[in-house]
Design an enzyme around this catalytic site. Structure first.
Site, PDB file in Angstrom:
ATOM      1  CE  LYS A 131      22.617  46.917  71.032  1.00  0.00           C
ATOM      2  NZ  LYS A 131      22.035  47.583  72.201  1.00  0.00           N
ATOM      3  CG  ASP A 171      25.136  47.889  73.826  1.00  0.00           C
ATOM      4  OD1 ASP A 171      24.094  47.999  74.486  1.00  0.00           O
ATOM      5  OD2 ASP A 171      25.779  46.815  73.801  1.00  0.00           O
TER       6      ASP A 171
END
Ligand code: NDP
Length: 452
Positions: A131, A171
């Site tokens: 991430k 995201d």
């Protein structure tokens, strides 16, 4: 933090994580939630303990932090901080989104990266967990400023990623526009047109259904979950939070399945439309949020429904709740309100939107609960399908990708119920099912690859 108490080995591992990662409450929470449910699998597999699989799993393989300088439209120099957490590559290249939000920090990215490892394992596709992102706030920035930021961000990130190394995606705050700017800069710096990012535009290697995938996948998962109670989405009142990518397509699929969506929200407040948000109203939301980049309040002004500033959807009566905005948006009190109002199912569209205490309440009150790492895995699964299409140099039709997504969500659901039945003796405990289902695959791969 939550009331649950860890015992024995799990307690020791958790305490060590807290001590070694001070000031990272979201990361602690994500680790605790997993540790609390994988114990039966650890007991059944002592070889994992010997190889310290869990201790290794909670330590990222690599964390990259870097300066992102750029010049705004007034000619002023701005400095943001960029991150990429390359958490675990046991089953494939690191894979996970980039988040652009002023609150981004290492704790949030480590919780997201950690969750991503197990989520990706459930998708059936070969993807490790990672991430990244930055504390850059895209809100109120011009296209030019967003481009300048994205280019500067990639000026450092490009040396750490690659089609077979680490493949980021979108995201919060990163949609098609941002992925396009980042992809352009990667190509310029490396002279390579490769599958280094997913969520690309359809004209340059993107996959059909990727924008819809997380929201659609969530509804495919909820549909399977409801079958446990011999229920369907048709005729149900559905509360959705957020009004971004996940929320919009969760709303669209809910409408297609015959459900009635009554709420949407953003960080400023919530709208409650008791008549239901239909396809036309949803088209307005999509234009408002994706093109005009306006506030959800404007929906209430246009359609004359309720708007409550600084409120969340959970006080309104619903049968199904789909938290799809951000982490920890359903706390214990919110959960109580939902339960008192008769909610029968909760499907997590966002990552870790429910606190551990809220999850415990849902499970204790027989509410069907689809945890994020299973219920929202449709996004990353379709990213995996995008990588697959890029590798073979073909583009599948909308129907082909959608059918594969549906099949993957069913498979994730089945893995969850199988693990839940085996280890919790209760196939409806999808929290245990998702955690153990994902953990077993990654654990076995780590074991096979030795101490690396
Ligand atoms: P978007 O940026 O498209 O939308 C985010 C939405 O959440 C916006 O409506 C935003 O409102 C709202 N929001 C953000 N922060 C808060 C807050 N603190 N309180 C209330 N509302 C807030 O993001 P996505 O839809 O892509 O992501 C939403 C969630 O889903 C995240 O948890 C993400 O990690 C998760 N997810 C996303 C996937 C994807 O494919 N996009 C895949 C899997 C999970 P505002 O505009 O006011 O900020």
């Amino acid at each position: 933090m939550a009331a649950i108490e860890l015992k024995g080995k799990a307690k020791g591992i958790y305490e060590n994580v807290v001590e070694k990662n001070p000031g990272q409450p979201e990361f602690h929470q994500a680790v605790k939630e997993v540790l609390a449910s994988i114990e039966p699998a650890l007991k059944a597999h002592p070889e994992f303990e010997k190889a310290k699989i869990v201790e290794r799993l909670v330590e990222p393989e690599r964390v990259i932090m870097f300066r992102v300088p750029w010049v705004d439209d007034n000619g002023e120099v701005q400095i943001n901080r960029g991150y990429r957490v390359e958490f675990n590559s046991a089953i494939g290249p690191y894979k996970g989104g980039l988040r652009l939000h002023p609150k981004v920090n290492l704790s949030i990215l480590k919780f997201l990266g950690f969750e991503q490892i197990l989520k990706n394992a459930l998708t059936t596709l070969p993807m490790g967990g990672g991430k990244g992102g930055s504390d850059f706030d895209p809100k109120g920035k011009s296209d030019n400023e967003v481009m300048k930021f994205c280019q500067s961000f990639m000026n450092e990130l490009y040396r750490h990623i690659g089609a077979d190394t680490d493949v980021p995606a979108g995201d919060i705050g990163v949609g098609g526009r941002e992925i396009g700017y980042m992809f352009g800069q990667y190509k310029k710096l490396t002279n390579k047109f490769e599958s280094v990012l997913t969520g690309k535009g359809i004209e340059y290697g993107g996959s059909l259904v990727r924008p819809e995938a997380t929201g659609y996948g969530l509804l495919y998962f909820v549909r399977e979950m409801l079958k446990l109670k011999k229920e369907t989405v048709k005729g149900k009142v559905v509360a959705i939070s957020g009004s971004g990518n996940v929320s919009q397509y969760a709303a669209q699929k809910t409408i297609q399945m015959g459900g009635k969506v009554v709420t949407l929200s953003d960080s400023a407040g919530v709208i409650h439309d008791a008549e239901g948000i239909d396809e036309n109203k949803l088209a307005y939301v999509m234009e408002l949020k994706n093109i005009k980049r306006g506030r959800i309040k404007e929906y209430a002004e246009k359609f004359g429904c309720e708007y409550e500033p600084n409120e969340k959807p959970w006080k309104f009566k619903c049968d199904i709740a789909l938290p799809s905005a951000t982490q920890n948006e359903i706390n214990k009190d919110d959960a109580k309100k939902l339960i008192n109002n008769g909610v029968i199912a909760v499907g997590e569209g966002a990552n870790m939107p429910s606190t551990i205490e809220a999850i415990d309440l849902f499970l204790a009150n027989n509410v069907l609960f689809g945890p994020a790492k299973a219920a929202n895995a449709g996004g990353v699964a379709t990213s995996g399908l995008e990588m697959c299409q890029n590798r073979i140099g073909l583009s599948w039709t909308f129907e082909e990708v959608d059918a594969k997504l549906d099949g993957i969500m069913k498979s994730i659901f089945n893995q969850c119920t199988t693990s839940a039945e085996k280890y919790a003796k209760d196939k409806t405990n999808l929290v245990v099912g998702a955690n153990i289902g994902g953990f077993m695959k990654v654990g076995k791969a780590m074991l096979a690859q030795g101490i690396v």
